[in-house]
Write a protein that holds these residues in place. Structure first.
Motif, PDB file in Angstrom:
ATOM      1  N   GLN A  17       0.815  -1.210   0.000  1.00  0.00           N
ATOM      2  CA  GLN A  17       0.000   0.000   0.000  1.00  0.00           C
ATOM      3  C   GLN A  17       0.848   1.258   0.000  1.00  0.00           C
ATOM      4  O   GLN A  17       0.491   2.254  -0.627  1.00  0.00           O
ATOM      5  CB  GLN A  17      -0.932  -0.035   1.216  1.00  0.00           C
ATOM      6  N   ILE A  18       1.997   1.221   0.616  1.00  0.00           N
ATOM      7  CA  ILE A  18       2.798   2.428   0.779  1.00  0.00           C
ATOM      8  C   ILE A  18       3.272   3.020  -0.557  1.00  0.00           C
ATOM      9  O   ILE A  18       3.388   4.222  -0.699  1.00  0.00           O
ATOM     10  CB  ILE A  18       3.982   2.181   1.742  1.00  0.00           C
ATOM     11  N   ASN A  19       3.521   2.183  -1.548  1.00  0.00           N
ATOM     12  CA  ASN A  19       4.007   2.660  -2.844  1.00  0.00           C
ATOM     13  C   ASN A  19       3.039   2.367  -3.984  1.00  0.00           C
ATOM     14  O   ASN A  19       3.442   2.276  -5.134  1.00  0.00           O
ATOM     15  CB  ASN A  19       5.355   1.997  -3.170  1.00  0.00           C
ATOM     16  N   ILE A  20       1.779   2.218  -3.675  1.00  0.00           N
ATOM     17  CA  ILE A  20       0.832   1.740  -4.685  1.00  0.00           C
ATOM     18  C   ILE A  20       0.701   2.676  -5.884  1.00  0.00           C
ATOM     19  O   ILE A  20       0.425   2.227  -6.990  1.00  0.00           O
ATOM     20  CB  ILE A  20      -0.540   1.424  -4.059  1.00  0.00           C
ATOM     21  N   GLU A  21       0.932   3.963  -5.697  1.00  0.00           N
ATOM     22  CA  GLU A  21       0.827   4.897  -6.828  1.00  0.00           C
ATOM     23  C   GLU A  21       1.755   4.510  -7.975  1.00  0.00           C
ATOM     24  O   GLU A  21       1.435   4.739  -9.126  1.00  0.00           O
ATOM     25  CB  GLU A  21       1.099   6.345  -6.395  1.00  0.00           C
ATOM     26  N   LYS A  22       2.894   3.904  -7.644  1.00  0.00           N
ATOM     27  CA  LYS A  22       3.837   3.473  -8.677  1.00  0.00           C
ATOM     28  C   LYS A  22       3.236   2.376  -9.555  1.00  0.00           C
ATOM     29  O   LYS A  22       3.683   2.171 -10.670  1.00  0.00           O
ATOM     30  CB  LYS A  22       5.118   2.919  -8.038  1.00  0.00           C
ATOM     31  N   TYR A  23       2.256   1.674  -9.035  1.00  0.00           N
ATOM     32  CA  TYR A  23       1.721   0.497  -9.718  1.00  0.00           C
ATOM     33  C   TYR A  23       0.329   0.683 -10.314  1.00  0.00           C
ATOM     34  O   TYR A  23      -0.199  -0.247 -10.926  1.00  0.00           O
ATOM     35  CB  TYR A  23       1.697  -0.699  -8.749  1.00  0.00           C
ATOM     36  N   TRP A  24      -0.287   1.853 -10.142  1.00  0.00           N
ATOM     37  CA  TRP A  24      -1.668   2.034 -10.623  1.00  0.00           C
ATOM     38  C   TRP A  24      -1.819   1.704 -12.108  1.00  0.00           C
ATOM     39  O   TRP A  24      -2.780   1.050 -12.501  1.00  0.00           O
ATOM     40  CB  TRP A  24      -2.167   3.445 -10.351  1.00  0.00           C
ATOM     41  N   VAL A  25      -0.901   2.150 -12.944  1.00  0.00           N
ATOM     42  CA  VAL A  25      -1.017   1.896 -14.390  1.00  0.00           C
ATOM     43  C   VAL A  25      -1.006   0.389 -14.646  1.00  0.00           C
ATOM     44  O   VAL A  25      -1.859  -0.132 -15.371  1.00  0.00           O
ATOM     45  CB  VAL A  25       0.101   2.611 -15.178  1.00  0.00           C
ATOM     46  N   ASP A  26      -0.071  -0.322 -14.032  1.00  0.00           N
ATOM     47  CA  ASP A  26       0.002  -1.774 -14.202  1.00  0.00           C
ATOM     48  C   ASP A  26      -1.236  -2.470 -13.643  1.00  0.00           C
ATOM     49  O   ASP A  26      -1.728  -3.434 -14.230  1.00  0.00           O
ATOM     50  CB  ASP A  26       1.250  -2.335 -13.527  1.00  0.00           C
ATOM     51  N   ILE A  27      -1.713  -1.999 -12.515  1.00  0.00           N
ATOM     52  CA  ILE A  27      -2.903  -2.600 -11.895  1.00  0.00           C
ATOM     53  C   ILE A  27      -4.109  -2.459 -12.821  1.00  0.00           C
ATOM     54  O   ILE A  27      -4.842  -3.427 -13.047  1.00  0.00           O
ATOM     55  CB  ILE A  27      -3.179  -1.957 -10.512  1.00  0.00           C
ATOM     56  N   ILE A  28      -4.325  -1.274 -13.363  1.00  0.00           N
ATOM     57  CA  ILE A  28      -5.456  -1.054 -14.269  1.00  0.00           C
ATOM     58  C   ILE A  28      -5.308  -1.926 -15.517  1.00  0.00           C
ATOM     59  O   ILE A  28      -6.263  -2.579 -15.945  1.00  0.00           O
ATOM     60  CB  ILE A  28      -5.589   0.439 -14.652  1.00  0.00           C
ATOM     61  N   ASN A  29      -4.111  -1.966 -16.092  1.00  0.00           N
ATOM     62  CA  ASN A  29      -3.889  -2.776 -17.299  1.00  0.00           C
ATOM     63  C   ASN A  29      -4.070  -4.265 -17.051  1.00  0.00           C
ATOM     64  O   ASN A  29      -4.669  -4.970 -17.858  1.00  0.00           O
ATOM     65  CB  ASN A  29      -2.497  -2.527 -17.879  1.00  0.00           C
TER      66      ASN A  29
END
Length: 131
Positions: A17-29
């Motif tokens: 959760q602490i760095n989730i912003e880094k992964y939003w694009v990958d998560i959505i894709n």
């Protein structure tokens, strides 16, 4: 965030959760086609609800921005045929998302919840129902 090592739900995905912003694009894709996303942490009291709210805001923002950009694009191409597979790049905060109608339809249908009681509650439930 390190409680995943101590045990986890089968097929769950651990994204800190602490760095989730880094992964939003990958998560959505990667996960836009998953019909139900369940957010949880050890007790689902702080991290999971916070991430749930951030995901909810991101999803709504992407839907709104995509529809706005799609309408602008349609105005420019009134007589041209629209292709559902055409990607539209959406800038949200510092991130860029390449989205199309299929991805957006998946996101619109997607349900997402916080697991009540978190992983601890889930384990307790499983143990009680195993007896």
């Amino acid at each position: 965030d390190h409680d995943y090592i101590g045990g986890h739900i089968i097929d769950s995905v651990n994204i800190q959760q602490i760095n989730i912003e880094k992964y939003w694009v990958d998560i959505i894709n990667k996960y836009n086609n998953i019909p139900l996303v369940i957010f949880h942490c050890q007790y689902s009291e702080i991290r999971a609800p916070a991430t749930f709210q951030r995901y909810k805001f991101l999803r709504k923002s992407l839907i709104d921005l995509f529809e706005k950009k799609q309408n602008e694009k349609q105005d420019e191409q009134k007589n041209d045929e629209q292709d559902d597979d055409n990607m539209i790049t959406i800038k949200f905060q510092t991130m860029y998302f390449d989205l199309n109608k299929s991805i957006m339809n998946n996101l619109k249908k997607q349900k997402f919840v916080v697991l009540e009681g978190g992983f601890y509650g889930w384990v307790s439930f499983c143990i009680k129902n195993e007896e």
